[in-house]
Design an enzyme around this catalytic site. Structure first.
Site, PDB file in Angstrom:
ATOM      1  N   HIS A  61       0.727  -1.249   0.005  1.00 22.98           N
ATOM      2  CA  HIS A  61      -0.079   0.118   0.164  1.00 22.98           C
ATOM      3  C   HIS A  61       0.829   1.323  -0.078  1.00 22.98           C
ATOM      4  CE1 HIS A  61      -3.792  -2.397   1.727  1.00 22.98           C
ATOM      5  NE2 HIS A  61      -3.605  -2.275   0.248  1.00 22.98           N
ATOM      6  N   HIS A  94      -0.540  -8.836   0.945  1.00 21.39           N
ATOM      7  CA  HIS A  94      -1.384  -8.880   2.001  1.00 21.39           C
ATOM      8  C   HIS A  94      -2.024 -10.182   2.195  1.00 21.39           C
ATOM      9  CE1 HIS A  94      -1.005  -4.579   0.648  1.00 21.39           C
ATOM     10  NE2 HIS A  94      -0.991  -4.447   2.011  1.00 21.39           N
ATOM     11  N   CYS A 116       3.205 -11.937   2.607  1.00 26.13           N
ATOM     12  CA  CYS A 116       4.191 -11.695   3.652  1.00 26.13           C
ATOM     13  C   CYS A 116       4.197 -13.308   4.625  1.00 26.13           C
ATOM     14  CB  CYS A 116       3.806 -10.624   4.527  1.00 26.13           C
ATOM     15  SG  CYS A 116       4.889 -10.431   5.890  1.00 26.13           S
ATOM     16  N   HIS A 144      -9.782  -4.100   4.643  1.00 24.71           N
ATOM     17  CA  HIS A 144      -8.630  -4.392   4.430  1.00 24.71           C
ATOM     18  C   HIS A 144      -8.307  -5.718   3.738  1.00 24.71           C
ATOM     19  CE1 HIS A 144      -4.091  -4.760   4.989  1.00 24.71           C
ATOM     20  NE2 HIS A 144      -3.974  -3.201   5.087  1.00 24.71           N
ATOM     21  N   GLU A 146      -5.888  -7.579   3.903  1.00 27.35           N
ATOM     22  CA  GLU A 146      -5.376  -8.841   4.856  1.00 27.35           C
ATOM     23  C   GLU A 146      -6.580  -9.456   5.483  1.00 27.35           C
ATOM     24  OE1 GLU A 146      -3.015  -9.232   8.888  1.00 27.35           O
ATOM     25  OE2 GLU A 146      -2.104  -7.726   7.529  1.00 27.35           O
ATOM     26  N   CYS A 214       2.776  -7.557  13.566  1.00 29.95           N
ATOM     27  CA  CYS A 214       4.188  -8.015  13.075  1.00 29.95           C
ATOM     28  C   CYS A 214       5.314  -7.035  13.496  1.00 29.95           C
ATOM     29  CB  CYS A 214       4.288  -7.610  11.474  1.00 29.95           C
ATOM     30  SG  CYS A 214       4.638  -5.969  10.928  1.00 29.95           S
ATOM     31  N   SER A 243      -2.454   0.757   6.212  1.00 31.61           N
ATOM     32  CA  SER A 243      -2.812   0.640   7.824  1.00 31.61           C
ATOM     33  C   SER A 243      -1.855   1.108   8.501  1.00 31.61           C
ATOM     34  CB  SER A 243      -3.349  -0.731   8.016  1.00 31.61           C
ATOM     35  OG  SER A 243      -3.938  -0.891   9.495  1.00 31.61           O
ATOM     36  N   SER A 286       5.504   0.316   4.258  1.00 29.21           N
ATOM     37  CA  SER A 286       5.557   0.161   2.934  1.00 29.21           C
ATOM     38  C   SER A 286       5.950   1.482   1.975  1.00 29.21           C
ATOM     39  CB  SER A 286       3.985   0.003   2.377  1.00 29.21           C
ATOM     40  OG  SER A 286       3.357   0.916   2.887  1.00 29.21           O
TER      41      SER A 286
END
Length: 337
Positions: A61, A94, A116, A144, A146, A214, A243, A286
């Protein structure tokens, strides 16, 4: 006193420096290992197979990164039906749901998975809990990508919650058989707040062995928490749909320090800098370093003479490439001497 502040001692500033306008350049910042891996996958695919290479959704993103890859020959699509049958497609960092993977098979697409590894970890947890008969609560933002991918692993037993009110309204078949997972890019404080609410609602709820937030999200938020109180303004380099970048702004604002999300240096408004003597600069996971350096240059041209890098913690995480890319590299013809 500021002179005794370890942050400024680490940055190597002096009493005289503190009388001038400064830039505090937070570290760690910017690209995480998952983003580096995803961007590298697209670049290697373009070099190995040639353009065009299709990418489902934005690979990460960030508008600068996406535009750069588009110029190199990547074609970004929202859904797989936009990819011609039999062509090569890359899944974004994502992640995707099993339904998307099945659709790719139906269309005979050649898939390269740039998900990821930390997102994959959450997918594996969702599958495990579902197989064990748990109702799943996924803490995150519904829109989102993800969250859509993770929910898709066990859609019949997974509910997404974004607020405490939604937690309180949850209804499950067995309140003693509930598990939770979280989106990897939430703020640490937000995740704790929501998990505490879930534990009040379901005292026997269980979660993953290790948190889903993460490492990069946590580290960048920790850096902001350590430095924000010594800054007048915190500038976060990142795109609106990122995000983790938005969470960095929230962390700073929650500490009482003004913070703004910017895609690039040109987005900075002069009034933000008025009466400010210390500007902290960081970047979402990102956002590329080139944009950070442009922000520093912009600030220095407006009287912020010294830029001091403040390393809150080291970060040396690396992720390997997916087998599809490794095999492609190995089978690529060698240049003749």
């Amino acid at each position: 006193m500021l002179a005794a502040d370890p942050i400024f001692a680490e940055a190597g500033t002096t009493a005289d420096d503190r009388q001038t306008k400064q830039v505090l350049l937070l570290k760690p910042r910017g690209f995480c290992a998952g983003v580096v891996r995803a961007v590298d996958i697209v670049k290697i695919a373009l070099d190995t197979f040639g353009a065009p290479i299709y990418v489902r959704k934005e690979i990460v993103h960030n508008s600068y990164v996406v535009d750069d890859l588009r110029q190199k020959g990547a074609i970004f699509v929202n859904e797989l039906d936009e990819v011609p049958e039999g062509k090569r497609v890359i899944y974004s960092a994502h992640g995707v749901s099993p339904a998307v993977r099945e659709r790719a098979k139906e269309r005979g697409l050649k898939v390269i998975d740039a998900t990821c590894p930390l997102v994959t970890k959450v997918h594996v947890e969702a599958i495990k809990f579902a197989k064990q008969g748990y109702s799943l609560v996924l803490v995150g933002h519904r829109d989102h990508e993800e969250v859509e991918g993770t929910q898709g692993e066990a859609p019949d037993v997974t509910q997404v919650v974004s607020t405490v009110q939604e937690v309180e309204a949850l209804v499950v078949p067995d309140p003693d058989k509930v598990a939770y997972l979280t989106q990897t890019t939430l703020s640490l404080d937000e995740a704790k707040y929501m998990i505490d609410a879930l534990k009040r609602k379901f005292p026997n709820i269980i979660g993953p062995h290790a948190q889903d937030i993460c490492y990069a999200t946590e580290n960048r938020q920790t850096a902001v928490k350590n430095v924000a109180h010594n800054a007048d303004v915190v500038l976060v380099v990142g795109s609106r749909n990122s995000s983790n970048s938005n969470r960095l702004v929230e962390v700073s604002m929650n500490l009482g320090t003004k913070s703004y999300l910017i895609d690039k240096a040109e987005d900075i408004k002069p009034e933000w800098l008025q009466s400010a003597s210390r500007i902290a600069v960081t970047a979402g996971a990102s956002a590329p370093e080139v944009l950070v350096q442009e922000v520093v240059t912009y600030l220095q041209a407006r009287g912020f003479g010294s830029a001091n890098e403040v390393e809150v913690m080291p970060e040396n995480v690396r992720f390997g490439l997916p087998p599809e890319i490794v095999q492609a590299i190995a089978s690529a013809p060698r240049p003749t001497v």
